[in-house]
Design an enzyme around this catalytic site. Structure first.
Site, PDB file in Angstrom:
ATOM      1  CG  ASP A   1       4.431  14.057  18.982  1.00  0.00           C
ATOM      2  OD1 ASP A   1       4.753  12.836  18.873  1.00  0.00           O
ATOM      3  OD2 ASP A   1       3.456  14.288  18.630  1.00  0.00           O
TER       4      ASP A   1
ATOM      5  CG  ASP B   1       4.497   9.833  24.544  1.00  0.00           C
ATOM      6  OD1 ASP B   1       5.302   9.250  23.902  1.00  0.00           O
ATOM      7  OD2 ASP B   1       3.891  10.829  24.426  1.00  0.00           O
ATOM      8  CG  HIS B   2       5.588   7.795  20.775  1.00  0.00           C
ATOM      9  ND1 HIS B   2       5.060   8.950  21.571  1.00  0.00           N
ATOM     10  CD2 HIS B   2       5.413   8.295  19.581  1.00  0.00           C
ATOM     11  CE1 HIS B   2       4.641   9.657  20.473  1.00  0.00           C
ATOM     12  NE2 HIS B   2       4.830   9.212  19.096  1.00  0.00           N
TER      13      HIS B   2
ATOM     14  NE  ARG C   1      -0.815  13.216  11.762  1.00  0.00           N
ATOM     15  CZ  ARG C   1       0.375  13.661  12.116  1.00  0.00           C
ATOM     16  NH1 ARG C   1       1.242  13.150  12.768  1.00  0.00           N
ATOM     17  NH2 ARG C   1       0.466  15.113  12.253  1.00  0.00           N
TER      18      ARG C   1
ATOM     19  NE  ARG D   1       6.912   8.669  12.124  1.00  0.00           N
ATOM     20  CZ  ARG D   1       5.991   7.985  12.372  1.00  0.00           C
ATOM     21  NH1 ARG D   1       6.246   6.702  11.288  1.00  0.00           N
ATOM     22  NH2 ARG D   1       4.731   8.146  12.944  1.00  0.00           N
TER      23      ARG D   1
ATOM     24  CB  SER E   1       4.937  11.397  12.408  1.00  0.00           C
ATOM     25  OG  SER E   1       5.845  11.659  13.583  1.00  0.00           O
TER      26      SER E   1
END
Length: 783
Positions: free
Chosen positions: A194, A129-130, A476, A673, A671
């Site tokens: 995520d 999806d990213h 965000r 990440r 995030s």
């Protein structure tokens, strides 16, 4: 009558109890096997474990439990011996499942491949999806992404097939919407790579965002470690209605708690007002709990969850949860560490921003704030959708506004984009006419993906540096988050408010009280938005985009080209040499907000998420250097020259010099990440020293063998100069709860000794000594 020995009497009593039990046998909840998902065979909901664990925990704690405590403690690996103190203990937990999105899954799978396992220990899925950039519209953008990212998608498809994972192809939708539709269930525990994984709390699941290394632990059958969360209770009373939506609940909460007020806590919603919220509305609230730093958020099991489970063809799960409902709500008399009261009947719509998701302003006061702060009044783009607000209900309500505008002859004044959350939602709203309503007023439907929400937006209507305003229904709005333009003022609101404002093209427009002029020259005011919570004709599944793992995985070969600039196999980090580190240069002293977007930028850098060497070229390029107020310009303390942060860090590394970063408050918010932790480690960093950390980033640093340290006195941040060289004393006796000492050697020859706190436990200290958690895991696997 003969006198019986005590052992004989005990044996007879045992037989009597057994006989009585056989006569009045009560079925155990675990006697019923209910699949966790319709897409997975052999994986069942384990309510029996929760039941058994809670019997032990209740006996030990002797107090009522909150809902989140029931679920979390119900997943303890060792309930008999586990320390359980809120805010203090490190819990070892057994999650039910793992979820990864494509940007973070690359590194997670590369790490899993290094762990030497041949299959994931728990059900795991990967969602593409990213990597889909919004350009011209859904179908064309998807086709372009499939072509550009072919080798990454091939890697993910083959790696998931090889290791027994479910794979959702590009175009499937956003991870959190797919999870809600197919995998979330009341009482479950899930981790996801995520930060918005808590979306599943809308279905009563404790779902936490983590870094890829945590996911690898669970996939490798190692208990997941979590600091025992505090619990914030939000009591909802009244009834939601009119222009007020679930989005406004979390915007209000964010305004109360700020971006770090939920750190170390689970936000637990309860009260009579919960019944007025839809299941997907509750998911919206939980999703944005990430913006207050919360471990996760969740709601108690209720009839709206039953409705959603039934609508998504999971009636068996709904019935099973109803049988288990006593453990899917808080105990009477349980205590929260903090209490918040919100009357939904009195709550008005809110708008947050710019530049931070916790600057929440009531709609009635927003126009005044726009003018007072000189925010750009003209609205350039309005964007609805994303993982936070892309449900059928959201789209239906926004479509009702678009249809009313059409009746008055209006089209949108600002650009207007729509992002469906999943292929199922897209297909259903196309069938039911919502997409047609959006397109009729000038809306552009984007691909079922994250798109502009995460910076995947090829924006052409303004130049970089041009001051402008956008409003979104995303989660965000950090500087440059959506379009990489630091001058863009991004605001967050409900899809209803965003859609209505698109027709005004003006941030000062209040759809609750203001009027627009129709094509007939007459003023009109929008009616209250309306929409169906669930599709009356049921969901249309759309195209089948799911790839289950094959029956024969032995013949599958994972696709990684050694010459690729997008994928790179990992090499272990070096272990600590056991020596006290002296004369470490300060790479950068960061001033102010430093999110994971600042540490490891998204947008065009997403394509390198599977290539550590390449993506490390974005390390800290967005952080503001306190020395000069500039980004990506630091002094090399060896050469005296100024240059980019990554190149300076690599220079030190290649000379065998470790370095440190000095950070401000809530460092690493945003995030999940883990690249924001991997990159400084790869470039030779030893420690990140801050006033405070965001939870996920702190854990990610520890996992990669970095020292995540905080000033015992936050004001000592001011004592560090960007030109300092520092010593870190005490590592030879590194122990939980024992502070370290930083010696700041200033350029003028003076020194400051500063106490450094940390939250490392014994196991995490072993990660540091071994060089990373993965190193320790691999070493144990060889034993």
């Amino acid at each position: 009558m003969p006198i019986l020995s005590s052992s004989t009497r005990d044996a007879m009593r045992s037989l009597q109890r057994l006989a009585a039990g056989m006569a009045t046998a009560v079925p155990r909840i675990g006697d019923t096997k209910v699949p966790m998902s319709l897409l997975e065979k052999g994986a069942y909901i384990n309510y029996q474990r929760i039941e058994d664990n809670l019997a032990v925990v209740r006996d030990r704690l002797q107090r009522p439990l909150t809902l989140s405590e029931k679920i979390v403690y119900g997943h303890l690996d060792d309930p008999h011996n586990q320390d359980i103190v809120r805010g203090t203990s490190y819990l070892k937990l057994r999650p039910d499942r793992v979820a990864c999105q494509d940007a973070t899954a690359q590194m997670a799978l590369l790490q899993f491949m290094s762990a030497g396992m041949d299959t994931a220990a728990v059900p795991t899925t990967v969602h593409c999806d990213h990597l889909i950039e919004a350009q011209v519209g859904g179908a064309k953008d998807l086709a372009r992404a499939v072509d550009l990212n072919k080798e990454v998608y091939d890697f993910l498809a083959t790696a998931t097939a090889k290791y027994g994972l479910g794979f959702w192809k590009p175009g499937s939708g956003i991870i959190h919407q797919i999870i809600l539709e197919n995998y979330a269930f009341p009482g479950g525990l899930m981790i996801g790579t995520d930060s918005h994984t808590p979306n599943a709390g809308g279905l009563g699941m404790v779902a936490c965002g983590v870094g890829g290394a945590d996911a690898v632990d669970v996939m490798a059958d190692i208990p997941w470690e979590l600091k025992c969360p505090n619990v914030i209770g939000v009591n909802l009373t009244g009834k939601i209605g009119g222009w007020t939506t679930p989005k406004d609940v979390i915007l209000k909460v964010a305004g109360i708690l700020t971006v770090k007020g939920g750190t170390g806590a689970i936000v637990e919603y309860h009260g009579s007002g919960v019944e007025s919220l839809s299941c997907t509305g509750m998911a919206t609230i939980c999703n944005m709990g990430a913006e207050i730093g919360a471990t996760t958020s969740l709601f108690p099991f209720n009839r709206r969850m039953v409705d959603y489970l039934n609508a998504t063809k999971r009636s068996e799960i709904a019935q099973y949860a109803q049988r288990f409902s006593h453990n899917l709500k808080a105990d009477e008399g349980c205590e929260y560490d903090q209490n918040i009261e919100i009357n939904l009947s009195e709550l008005e719509p809110h708008i947050s921003g710019p530049f931070t998701p916790d600057l929440a302003t009531p709609l009635s006061k927003f126009a005044e704030e726009v003018k007072k702060n000189n925010w750009p009044q003209e609205l350039k783009v309005a964007l609805i959708g994303s993982c936070t607000n892309s449900s059928y209900e959201d789209m239906s309500r926004s479509a009702s506004i678009a249809r009313e505008a059409t009746e008055h002859g209006l089209s949108v004044k600002s650009k207007f984009t729509i992002t469906p959350g999943s292929e199922q939602v897209r297909a259903t709203i196309e069938r039911d006419g919502q997409i047609g309503a959006f397109e009729e007023v000038g809306g552009l439907v984007l691909a079922n993906a994250c798109g502009p929400c995460i910076g995947q937006w090829d924006r052409k209507d303004v130049k970089k540096g041009e001051v402008n305003s956008i409003i979104t229904s995303y989660n965000r709005n950090f500087t440059g988050r959506n379009d990489a333009n630091p001058a863009t003022h991004a605001f967050v609101a409900s899809p209803d408010i965003v859609t209505a404002m698109a027709f005004a093209g003006d941030l000062t427009f209040n759809p609750v009280s203001d009027t627009l002029i129709g094509s007939d020259g007459k003023p009109f005011k929008f009616s209250d938005p309306t929409g169906n919570e669930l599709p009356p004709r049921g969901y249309d599944p759309g195209q089948n985009t799911f790839q289950p793992p094959p029956a024969d995985r032995a013949t599958v070969s994972v696709a990684v080209d050694p010459k690729s600039d997008r994928l790179q196999l990992l090499h272990p980090f070096t272990a600590w040499n056991g020596e006290t580190p002296f004369d470490l240069p300060v790479l950068i002293k960061v001033k102010g907000k430093c999110t994971t977007d600042h540490i490891s930028a998204g947008g065009p850098w997403l394509k390198y998420r599977g290539h550590l060497e390449n993506i490390s070229q974005n390390c800290l390029i967005g952080a503001i250097n306190s020395e000069n107020g500039e980004a990506n310009k630091v002094k090399n303390q060896i050469t005296g020259e100024y240059g980019p942060v990554p190149q300076t860090a690599a220079y030190y590394r290649d000379k065998g010099i470790k370095w440190v970063v000095i950070g401000d408050s809530n460092y690493g918010e945003g995030s999940s990440r883990e690249h924001a932790a991997l990159e400084p480690r790869y470039l030779g960093g030893l420690a990140i020293i801050t006033r405070s950390f965001a939870r996920i980033h702190e854990t990610n640093l520890k996992k990669q063998g970095m020292l995540a340290l905080t000033f015992a006195n936050p004001e000592d941040y001011d004592k560090i100069q960007p030109s300092d060289k520092v010593d870190i004393l005490g590592l030879e006796t590194f122990a939980p709860g024992k502070n370290l000492t930083l010696v700041a050697n200033h350029a003028d020859g003076s020194k400051d000794e500063i106490s450094l706190a940390h939250s490392f436990n014994e196991g995490q200290i072993e990660w540091f000594k071994a060089g990373s958690a993965l190193n320790l895991m691999a070493a144990k696997a060889k034993q």
